[in-house]
Design an enzyme around this catalytic site. Structure first.
Site, mmCIF file in Angstrom:
data_model
loop_
_atom_site.group_PDB
_atom_site.id
_atom_site.type_symbol
_atom_site.label_atom_id
_atom_site.label_comp_id
_atom_site.label_asym_id
_atom_site.label_seq_id
_atom_site.Cartn_x
_atom_site.Cartn_y
_atom_site.Cartn_z
ATOM 1 N N LYS A 105 0.810 -1.225 0.000
ATOM 2 C CA LYS A 105 0.000 0.000 0.000
ATOM 3 C C LYS A 105 0.836 1.263 0.000
ATOM 4 O O LYS A 105 0.418 2.295 -0.552
ATOM 5 C CB LYS A 105 -0.947 0.004 1.200
ATOM 6 C CG LYS A 105 -0.244 0.090 2.552
ATOM 7 C CD LYS A 105 -1.244 0.164 3.703
ATOM 8 C CE LYS A 105 -0.527 0.318 5.038
ATOM 9 N NZ LYS A 105 -1.469 0.463 6.160
ATOM 10 N N ARG A 114 -7.072 -1.237 17.793
ATOM 11 C CA ARG A 114 -7.526 -0.928 16.443
ATOM 12 C C ARG A 114 -8.589 -1.974 16.114
ATOM 13 O O ARG A 114 -9.558 -2.112 16.848
ATOM 14 C CB ARG A 114 -6.357 -0.890 15.455
ATOM 15 C CG ARG A 114 -6.689 -0.033 14.203
ATOM 16 C CD ARG A 114 -5.536 0.086 13.248
ATOM 17 N NE ARG A 114 -5.358 -1.112 12.437
ATOM 18 C CZ ARG A 114 -4.518 -1.181 11.406
ATOM 19 N NH1 ARG A 114 -3.780 -0.137 11.072
ATOM 20 N NH2 ARG A 114 -4.392 -2.304 10.716
#
Length: 364
Positions: A35, A128
């Site tokens: 990414k 998270r």
């Protein structure tokens, strides 16, 4: 064309090979997270034969670009319900933490006559994504195993990215213990235990990686040659795979303090200036719309970054040993945030370097 991001394909492939070998020695397969450089196909196709097993990305749009590259692909951001069809089509594995989404993946996989593999995410304290309560995790496993077009292959976790919790033998040990408990409770075998990202690498060097971990998702370690728990350089890797090159568009001697009443800048911040007298200032043609200014470092160590506006990066070149002139190029090393922004920006040209032949391919 400038500004431009230069990518040394051979150095990146070397880093991938070094990390893949390091992990394989401990029985761990590597997923290269692409990414940070937007999964450029021109780059990724050269990585697939470097000993890695998976390509991983957080954007299904990036995985879609890689559909013709023959390697298993993992979607590492929890899928959105609105993208489940593309997830089934373009990702072999997805990481999940919501049963409603998993049900939709199952429905779409049935329609497409596919079997989609998933790993359930476990929150080990970084806060998270992932299941935080064990009982909730076990209930979801029970429900997932009843789905006909979903194959549960394992568990995963993420550490350091949000809460900055450092992976340890203890917290990853808990992930492995949960995997064992699930295997015993439901009489299944989990082959994919993903022990986090580049911040988990330090456990390999210490001999503290739990044996049941079978996968690591490595992005920054391969791209920049650093582990991310403590920011240490990884032996045998390159830290200069990526280079930002910008052109000087103005070069003048000016005062070091603006003249007049100081308000706020274009981004609502009130800046502070140190009076260093008259300084030689260079402006290069790149700014905050293009990059994360805090994530770029001049290779000429005698250059200071003074600041930036949307379109201009202002440098102090007074102390440099080089006599710069308008049109000269200034090169920058990149930190993770700087690389991500430069890769994403359509205003930064992408130049792929393939070795001694200096072959260049442009992606603008």
């Amino acid at each position: 064309m400038y500004p431009r991001l230069e990518i040394d394909i051979n150095k990146l492939k070397h880093n991938a090979s070094v990390l893949s070998k390091k992990c394989k020695e401990k029985g761990i397969e590597t997923a290269v997270v692409t990414k940070v450089y937007c999964a450029f196909p021109e780059v990724v196709k050269y990585l697939k034969d470097s000993g890695i097993k998976y390509i991983a990305d957080s954007r299904i749009k990036n995985l879609k670009k890689l559909r013709d590259i023959n390697i298993s692909k993992i979607l590492i951001r929890i899928p959105m319900i609105t993208e489940v069809e593309e997830v089934v089509k373009y990702a072999d594995i997805s990481l999940n933490s919501e049963f409603e989404v998993i049900k939709k993946l199952d429905e779409k996989a049935r329609i497409l006559n596919e079997k989609h593999k998933i790993a359930l995410m476990v929150d080990l304290g970084d806060l998270r994504e992932g299941y935080f309560k064990e009982e909730e995790l076990f209930k979801v496993v029970e429900k997932v195993l009843k789905l006909k077009n979903i194959e549960l292959i394992g568990l995963g976790t993420n550490l350091t990215c949000y809460g900055a919790v450092i992976p340890s033998k203890e917290n990853l040990g808990r992930l492995c213990s949960l995997a064992k408990e699930i295997e015993n409770k439901f009489n299944i075998k989990l082959s994919f235990i993903s022990g986090g990202n580049s911040s988990s690498l330090h456990l390999l060097d210490k001999g503290e990686m739990p044996e049941k971990v079978t996968n690591l998702r490595l992005g920054e370690a391969i791209a920049l040659g650093r582990e991310t728990a403590f920011g240490e350089v990884i032996e045998g890797t390159y830290q200069d795979v990526f280079k930002l090159v910008c052109e000087i568009i103005e070069l003048k001697e000016k005062p070091s303090i603006p003249i007049g009443e100081i308000g706020v800048d274009a981004f609502g911040n009130k800046p502070y200036y140190e009076d260093r007298g008259i300084r030689k200032r260079a402006i290069v043609g790149i700014g905050k719309q293009d990059i994360n200014v805090d994530g770029v470092i001049p290779m000429d160590t005698k250059i200071d970054i003074l600041g930036a506006s949307s379109d201009h990066l202002i440098l102090d070149v007074t102390d440099s040993d080089k006599e710069y002139k308008v049109g000269d190029k200034i090169e920058f090393n990149l930190e993770y945030g700087g690389l991500m922004a430069a890769s994403t920006s359509e205003y930064v040209a992408k130049v792929f370097k393939y070795g001694d032949e200096k072959e260049l391919a442009y992606n603008v």
